[in-house]
Design an enzyme around this catalytic site. Structure first.
Site, PDB file in Angstrom:
ATOM      1  CD  GLU A 125      -2.942  -1.053   2.389  1.00 24.53           C
ATOM      2  OE1 GLU A 125      -3.026   0.118   2.911  1.00 24.53           O
ATOM      3  OE2 GLU A 125      -3.932  -1.885   2.161  1.00 24.53           O
TER       4      GLU A 125
ATOM      5  CD  GLU B 221      -3.283  -5.870   4.452  1.00 20.12           C
ATOM      6  OE1 GLU B 221      -4.326  -4.979   4.695  1.00 20.12           O
ATOM      7  OE2 GLU B 221      -2.135  -5.637   4.178  1.00 20.12           O
TER       8      GLU B 221
HETATM    9  C1  FCB Z   1      -4.154  -1.965   5.618  1.00 20.66           C
HETATM   10  C2  FCB Z   1      -2.794  -2.357   6.074  1.00 20.66           C
HETATM   11  C3  FCB Z   1      -2.751  -3.322   7.182  1.00 20.66           C
HETATM   12  C4  FCB Z   1      -3.721  -3.228   8.131  1.00 20.66           C
HETATM   13  C5  FCB Z   1      -5.075  -3.052   7.395  1.00 20.66           C
HETATM   14  C6  FCB Z   1      -6.328  -3.148   8.462  1.00 20.66           C
HETATM   15  O1  FCB Z   1      -4.219  -0.535   5.300  1.00 20.66           O
HETATM   16  O2  FCB Z   1      -2.107  -2.819   5.063  1.00 20.66           O
HETATM   17  O3  FCB Z   1      -1.412  -3.187   7.986  1.00 20.66           O
HETATM   18  O4  FCB Z   1      -3.583  -2.266   9.093  1.00 20.66           O
HETATM   19  O5  FCB Z   1      -5.125  -2.038   6.700  1.00 20.66           O
END
Ligand code: FCB
Length: 481
Positions: free
Chosen positions: A171, A378
């Site tokens: 990110e 994620e």
């Molecule tokens: C993302 C991050 C991760 C975590 C999630 C909830 O932006 O990559 O580290 O904090 O959100």
């Protein structure tokens, strides 16, 4: 009892099931075995930056509990584990000497994962920049990207015999815009020109890291980059103003990262939109050849959606999105965009639950880049978990969130998106950046007093999914223990 619409959906047998974490969020041991300070140590130690002054000093104490944590992963049935390497553990000041003990820590972790039959999916950088590099200017400084290239070459050389999937950055949107725009993440700076310079230097760092991966691993490498792409929908799709607001956010949040890496250019509209903030002279001749690595697999992080419109100035500007867009936008020439309140439900982060955004995003990506495999690196949710009198955590809202999003991934696959795997965020509760330990995303609970791990119902439900490749009904989760 209601039946889950998603229940029964089947995933391909070779679909990769995983869980994700990040070094600063779980490891602790910040002063041990030669680790240098990172920008998150400094930021968390600064009063007012992190809720209740929480820090990652102990976090989930994973550094001392790797064997037990891997045993837990094996019991869950994970195919793969996505984790990040702490740059300051491996190279304490971000340049010069490498720290053998840091290299050894990850070497053992990788060996133990392989021994447990779990594929290591390594992220080179998940936000814990060595503080010394920030002191020298941080990501707005071009040197940081060059130093990242050296670090990347060292780690790829060290682990290439055992690791094939390499994600350069997690990110970079957050690193650039939250770190240097809104300042809600480390290092907490607020300067639009710096935020955009950081964006470019992160893309450049990706390119240099990618080069290391391709040089050392050749055809066997799986080069990846994880982006938090935004689904920012125009409030009124018939309104030119609202469409323009959505275009602007798309340029800043999506194409500003996808285009340099997959197409070898910056979007002309992004350069035009931000011309009052910066002249983009930090992009040097040859840089876009470096950033233009292509990807073997794109990492997609998805949590929620946004709704935007052009702000006309006739009322107080709505800044409803919890992802930090609204706070960052004045710094990056998007202060004419409003982020509207979304319909619920919401997670504890205030993020709206909208799995249709997951499908929309994956389908769009598959149409723009038809030959690009993807994996969800994620997806998950924070809720105010409670330990029930029976000692269990009946986190039905999290199970429902996961089921609905997995169904949405399945729908995108049905529509032709090439999605190869899914990593739940997160394996266990951890230090949630500016929220400290006040937000729990884990499928496994961490008791921060005793550091004991307890499987939530979502963990049992996930294990059942991994065993069968079929989405189990949400309402069965409590019985799967
Ligand atoms: C993302 C991050 C991760 C975590 C999630 C909830 O932006 O990559 O580290 O904090 O959100």
């Amino acid at each position: 009892m209601t039946t889950t619409p998603s229940a029964g959906r089947t995933f391909p047998h070779d679909f990769v099931w995983g869980a994700a974490t990040a070094s600063y969020q779980i490891e602790g041991a910040v002063d041990e075995d030669g680790r240098g300070p990172s920008i998150w140590d400094t930021f968390a130690a600064t009063p007012g930056r992190v809720l209740d002054g929480h820090t990652g000093t102990v976090a989930a104490d994973h550094y001392h509990r790797t064997a037990a944590d891997i045993a837990m992963m094996r019991e869950l049935g994970l195919d793969a584990y996505r984790f990040s390497l702490a740059w300051p553990r491996i190279q304490p000041i971000g340049s010069g000497a490498f720290n053998q003990k840091g290299l050894d820590f990850y070497s053992t972790l990788i060996d133990d994962l392989l021994e447990a039959g779990i594929d290591p999916v390594v992220t080179m950088y998940h936000w814990d920049l060595p503080q010394a590099l920030e002191d020298a200017g941080g990501w707005p400084n071009r040197e940081t990207a060059l130093r990242f290239g050296d670090y990347a070459a060292k780690i790829v050389e060290t682990y290439a015999d055992r690791v094939t999937v390499w994600t350069t950055l997690n990110e970079p949107w957050c690193s650039a815009y939250l770190g240097y725009g809104s300042g809600v993440h480390a290092p907490g700076r607020t300067d639009g020109a710096d935020a955009l310079a950081a964006l470019h230097h992160l893309n450049l760092a990706h390119g240099l890291g990618g080069r290391a991966v391709r040089d050392i691993l050749g055809d066997t490498s799986q080069l990846s980059l994880t982006l938090n792409l935004h689904v920012a929908r125009p409030d009124d799709p018939e309104s030119a103003g609202d469409l323009n607001a959505a275009r602007k956010i798309d340029a800043l949040a999506n194409r500003g990262f996808l285009n340099p890496v997959l197409d070898g250019y910056y979007p002309p509209d992004l350069i035009e939109d931000t011309k009052e903030v910066t002249d983009w002279s930090f992009v040097k001749p040859g840089d876009l050849e470096i950033t233009h690595t292509g990807l073997d697999v794109l990492g997609v992080n998805f949590y929620s959606t946004q709704r935007v419109r052009t702000y006309t100035g006739d009322h107080a500007r709505v800044m409803a999105d919890g992802h930090g867009n609204a706070a960052a936008s004045p710094w990056i020439a998007a202060d004419d965009v409003e982020f509207l309140v979304q319909p619920g439900p919401y997670t504890q982060m205030g993020w709206n639950v909208d799995p249709t955004g997951m499908t929309e995003l994956l389908v769009r990506l598959s149409r723009t880049y038809p030959d690009l495999p993807m994996m969800i690196t994620e997806n998950g949710a924070s809720f105010a978990d409670e330990v029930a009198p029976d000692g269990r955590v009946h986190d039905v809202e999290r199970v429902s969130y996961l089921a609905r999003h997995l169904d949405a991934v399945g729908q995108a696959m049905d529509a032709g998106a090439d999605v190869r795997g899914y990593f739940v965020w997160s394996l266990m509760d951890n230090f949630e950046w500016a929220y400290g330990f006040h937000r729990r995303f884990g499928i496994v609970r961490v008791d921060y007093e005793t550091l004991e791990r307890t499987w939530k119902d979502s963990a049992y439900w996930y294990r059942e999914l991994l065993r069968t490749d079929v989405l189990p009904p949400v309402e069965q989760a409590a019985q799967l223990a």
